[in-house]
Structure formats: structure tokens, C-alpha cells
Write an enzyme that holds these catalytic residues in place. Structure first.
Site, PDB file in Angstrom:
ATOM      1  CG  HIS A 265      33.613  38.275  43.759  1.00  0.00           C
ATOM      2  ND1 HIS A 265      33.169  37.583  42.659  1.00  0.00           N
ATOM      3  CD2 HIS A 265      34.711  38.949  43.354  1.00  0.00           C
ATOM      4  CE1 HIS A 265      33.963  37.835  41.630  1.00  0.00           C
ATOM      5  NE2 HIS A 265      34.920  38.678  42.016  1.00  0.00           N
ATOM      6  CD  GLU A 266      36.447  41.589  45.429  1.00  0.00           C
ATOM      7  OE1 GLU A 266      37.596  41.185  45.158  1.00  0.00           O
ATOM      8  OE2 GLU A 266      35.645  41.982  44.545  1.00  0.00           O
ATOM      9  CG  HIS A 269      39.452  37.631  43.791  1.00  0.00           C
ATOM     10  ND1 HIS A 269      39.847  37.027  42.624  1.00  0.00           N
ATOM     11  CD2 HIS A 269      38.368  38.389  43.462  1.00  0.00           C
ATOM     12  CE1 HIS A 269      39.033  37.399  41.633  1.00  0.00           C
ATOM     13  NE2 HIS A 269      38.119  38.227  42.121  1.00  0.00           N
ATOM     14  CD  GLU A 304      36.694  37.480  38.553  1.00  0.00           C
ATOM     15  OE1 GLU A 304      35.509  37.202  38.794  1.00  0.00           O
ATOM     16  OE2 GLU A 304      37.304  38.371  39.161  1.00  0.00           O
TER      17      GLU A 304
HETATM   18 ZN    ZN Z   1      36.646  39.207  40.918  1.00  0.00          ZN
END
Ligand code: ZN
Length: 513
Positions: A265-266, A269, A304
Site C-alpha cells: 500500500h505505502e 503511494h 489512494e
Molecule cells: Zn494510503
């Protein structure tokens, strides 16, 4: 003789330096700093924040803006130069409109209100938090009035997180999502049966979890020459220009998906931040003038969309485990004995209605977000009173997720956002989910063989398309502009609902249709 643009750019570059220094201190406080450093770190951050405000909200900025606006007259409105000046003007005007009294009261209330909230959550005592939440709502409405809006006070506040979003657009989006998601969830619950094995009964040594997670992060494109991975109780990504983009994750000895999917997830980003065009470094197009994350990316929703695309759509796919299961088995031989890639795929995609948002799966997550945003809209337009929040929360949990809330700690008190006055930040999560599939469909259309490369574990064609069409632009275009430029459509729920229906109909062997 320097041009007006050069003088403007030099002034903003210094602001960028101060803001990045603030971010480094925040990263340090959340990952490395011993507890004793907290008090003096608070002073350091306050001083640098004051310096950044004095630098930006100044007569000098006003003079430079007037001069540069005259100089760029007639240039291409979509060029980075024009966008950089426009955005600086837009945020300068907003910050100028905020009364000092309001800014001071917000800053003073935040730590007190967060402290009261933490205590109230511990004791599941909503009443003690009520007066502070009421003050936050009052200040938020004051802020919305100061910034100005046409339709709903929420529109003025959501601008900070998702400039192309409004309350009206969100309501329409949510209606579409609910119509698709709630029946799907009911069908999943009705067809659910337990897995044959419990993968989480094993122990997964943390150093090996770290090695596997980091290897996968690099496979999808995370550049470690400009990155690093640390531990944090609440994982986050943070960047200090595209040259230094850091991520964090957290570990559970038994439940390895926590660290792996936190890392992916990170990393999503981070890929966005690392992919920004080098020419935008230290310019307005990689600055968040309102002082919140993200920095290089254009909005919470688009950010996101990337974390969720890489975590869920790529990382929780069947083909991900088909490709990488052998490597997983090399690292965890005993734990993965008599496990198949198909079983891994099923185990990391379990759906179950639950009380806590941050632990929610792909199907139920959006329902948690919609509930919160609907309550925020009501608080801000006055149709919901603070004292009625717990009851309305619990009714909606029953309606959307069909579960009973045992106490306010597991209900209305669970998130920190409202105690800090962060109204308008929740929609980004759901907007991001919806956008992620629109972007993926556009990438598919433009890139023949994209699915074959993903099935072969080659993520570079997808990363290349995302970098070219989204990442490199930094904050030059809004979420909605990026959607229209790439997919030809504004925000639309269909690709996302189709993805959920196909994935979970297959996983849970639901009847078609
Ligand atoms: Zn996030």
C-alpha cells in the site's frame, strides 16, 4: 536580469525547503525519535511552521504573484508554468481569507481535543468528548464560511483533500456504490464457508517478512536508491522531494498480510511520489500549501487510487500469488508446506463485516467510509446534532453491514479524524478505490498485452503508463482532470463495481447475475 517567473520560483523553492524540513522532523518523530525528544521537537516544528507561514502569506508573495501573472498572460493554460502560478494564487487567496482568530483557535483546540478523544475512546464515553466535537464542528463551519462555497459547507472543506469533489457529487457516487456493494456483500455472507486451513497459526519471523515485502515492493518498481522502509504503528508514506521517498509498515508475527499489504500500500503511494517529473522538484506543483499530505501527488483520492491499485488490484490478485508463491515458499518453507497459490489468494481476500474501518476488507471498506461521510455532511449542514451521532452511527452500521455495535469505542469513537477537525478527508479512500479501476481500464486500452505482462509478474508496463499519465504531472492536474484526460470520463463507479463483482463472484463461487 531575472524574469518575474524566476523570482517567483526562487521564493517558492525556499518554501518547499522549509516544508520538506518539517516533514523530515515528522518522519523522525514517528519512526526514530526517543520519547524524551517529543517536547523540544514540538518547539522545532512550531517554529518552522511559523517560518513557512510568514514566508508564504506575505506581501512579498503577493508582489511576486502580481508580477508573474502579468508575465505569463496568454501562455498555454495547461502548461506547468501556468498551473504552478494558478495554484499558488488559489491557495494564497484561501489562506489570506482565513481569519487569524480562527487559525489560532483551531491550532489550540487540536491537541486538547485529541487528548480528550483518546481518553473518551478508552472509556467508551462519548459524552465527555461531545463538547470538544461540537467546537470542532463550529470551527469547521466557520472555516467553510470564510473560504466560501455555493452549495454545501463540505465543499469548502473537501477542497483541501480533493479539489474536484463536492457534497453533491459524493452523494451520487455513494448511491451508485451502495446499490452495487450491499447486495454483493449479502451474497458473500450467505455463501461463506470457513477455509480448510489456518495460515495464521504459524509464526512468520519478522526479518523474513521484511525481506519478502521489500522484494515485492522493488518488483513493482520501488527505487531503494531513493527510498527506505521503517517500522511505524500507523504505517505511512512520506517524501522530501522525489529523491527521498520513505515508507513504513507494521508487523504481526502470525498475520503476515498486515506487513506485506501495508508495505505494498505505502509502496503505491511511494511510486507516485518517485515518479514525479524532476523539473517539478521545489516548485508549487510538488507543494501542499495547506500543509497536509500528500506532497507530490495531486490529491488524497488520486494518491489512494495508487496505493489501492498496487495493494489490492495487483497485490491481492490470483496472478500475483501465481507469480510469487514460489519465492514465498523459499522464504517460508515450513509455513507454506501443503499450501497452494490458489489457497493464498483466497486467504488474503476474506470478506467479513466488521466493526473497525482500518481492519476492513475490500468489499466492506467503502461502506465504513460512506457512513462517516454521510455523518460529516449532516454535522456540517446542521441536519445531524452531535449528541445524536452514536445512535445514527449504530443504525447505519446495522443497515450497511448488518452488525450491532457493542459500545462507542468500537463505533463512533474509533477514528481520530474528527477530534483533530479533519472534516473532508474521509472521501479520499473511496474516491481512490473508484478511480483506481478507471485508471487501470485506461491503461489496458492504451497498452496492448498489459494483462499478459501482469500475469508474468512484469509490472513495468503498468508502472510506465501510470508514470507517463499520472505520476509525472505532480499536482498540475486535479483528480477529475486526470480521469478525463486518461479515461475520457469523470468519476464513474462502473469499472470498480465490475471489478468487485467479478473478483468476489469467482472467489466465493456466487451464483452469476
Ligand atoms: Zn494510503
Amino acid at each position: 536580469m531575472t524574469t518575474a517567473y524566476e523570482q517567483f520560483a526562487a521564493h517558492i523553492a525556499e518554501l518547499s525547503d522549509i516544508l520538506n524540513a518539517i516533514s523530515i522532523l515528522k518522519w523522525d518523530a514517528r519512526t526514530q525519535m526517543p520519547p524524551g525528544g517529543a517536547e523540544t521537537r514540538g518547539y522545532q516544528l512550531a517554529t518552522l511552521s511559523k517560518l513557512s507561514q510568514e514566508h508564504f502569506i506575505s506581501d512579498k508573495t503577493a508582489r511576486l504573484l502580481d508580477a508573474v501573472e502579468a508575465e505569463i498572460q496568454g501562455e498555454d493554460p495547461d502548461s506547468y508554468r501556468v498551473r504552478a502560478v494558478q495554484q499558488t494564487r488559489q491557495y494564497y487567496d484561501i489562506l489570506r481569507r482565513l481569519p487569524l482568530d480562527l487559525v489560532g483557535r483551531k491550532a489550540a483546540l487540536e491537541p486538547v481535543s485529541e487528548g480528550v478523544w483518546a481518553e473518551a475512546k478508552k472509556n467508551s464515553d462519548f459524552k465527555s468528548f461531545m463538547p470538544y466535537l461540537q467546537q470542532q464542528v463550529d470551527l469547521a463551519r466557520w472555516q467553510a464560511d470564510a473560504i466560501g462555497y455555493e452549495d454545501h459547507p463540505f465543499d469548502a472543506l473537501v477542497f483541501e483533500y480533493e479539489p474536484s469533489m463536492t457534497a453533491a457529487k459524493l452523494k451520487a457516487l455513494f448511491e451508485g456504490l451502495k446499490t452495487g456493494i450491499i447486495p454483493l456483500l449479502r451474497a458473500i455472507v450467505a455463501h461463506d464457508r470457513p477455509l480448510e486451513k489456518n495460515l495464521w497459526a504459524h509464526e512468520y519471523p519478522l526479518d523474513r517478512q521484511r525481506a519478502f515485502g521489500l522484494e515485492m515492493a522493488q518488483k513493482i518498481g520501488y527505487d531503494m536508491k531513493r527510498g527506505r522502509l521503517d517500522i511505524a504503528p500507523h504505517p505511512f508514506e512520506i517524501s522530501f522531494t522525489r529523491q527521498d521517498v520513505r515508507i513504513t509498515t507494521r508487523y504481526s508475527l502470525h498475520y503476515f498480510p498486515m506487513a506485506l499489504y501495508g508495505t505494498l500500500h505505502e509502496t503505491g503511494h511511494a511510486l507516485y511520489e518517485q515518479g514525479v517529473d524532476p523539473s517539478l522538484t521545489r516548485t508549487p506543483l510538488t507543494i501542499d500549501f495547506l500543509g497536509k499530505y500528500p506532497v507530490g501527488g495531486t490529491s488524497y483520492g488520486v494518491h489512494e487510487s495508487q496505493s489501492r491499485l498496487w495493494e489490492n488490484v495487483v497485490g491481492r490478485s490470483r496472478r500475483f500469488w501465481d507469480c510469487h508463491f514460489d519465492r514465498f515458499r523459499e522464504i517460508f518453507p515450513e509455513q507454506s508446506a501443503d499450501v497452494t497459490p490458489e489457497f493464498m489468494f483466497r486467504a488474503v481476500n476474506r470478506v467479513a463485516p466488521s466493526l473497525i474501518r482500518v481492519e476492513a476488507d475490500e468489499v466492506t471498506y467503502n461502506l465504513h467510509i460512506m457512513l462517516r461521510v454521510e455523518l460529516e455532511l449532516g454535522l456540517l449542514d446542521g441536519s445531524i446534532k452531535v449528541e445524536d451521532l452514536p445512535e445514527i452511527w449504530n443504525v447505519k452500521m446495522k443497515e450497511y453491514l448488518d452488525i450491532a455495535v457493542p459500545d462507542d469505542a468500537h463505533g463512533v469513537l474509533q477514528d481520530i479524524h474528527w477530534s483533530g477537525g479533519g472534516f473532508g478527508s474521509f472521501p479520499g479512500y473511496t474516491v481512490g478505490n473508484v478511480m483506481s479501476l478507471q485508471f487501470l481500464e485506461a491503461a489496458r486500452r492504451d497498452t496492448p498485452g498489459l494483462d499478459d505482462s501482469l500475469a508474468g509478474g512484469d509490472y513495468m508496463p503498468l508502472l510506465g503508463w501510470l508514470t507517463e499519465n499520472i505520476y509525472r504531472h505532480g499536482r498540475a492536474y486535479s483528480g477529475e482532470e486526470l480521469l478525463v484526460r486518461t479515461s475520457g470520463q469523470p468519476l464513474s463507479v462502473e469499472p470498480y463495481l465490475k471489478y468487485l463483482r467479478e473478483k468476489f463472484t469467482d472467489l466465493y463461487q456466487l451464483p452469476e447475475g
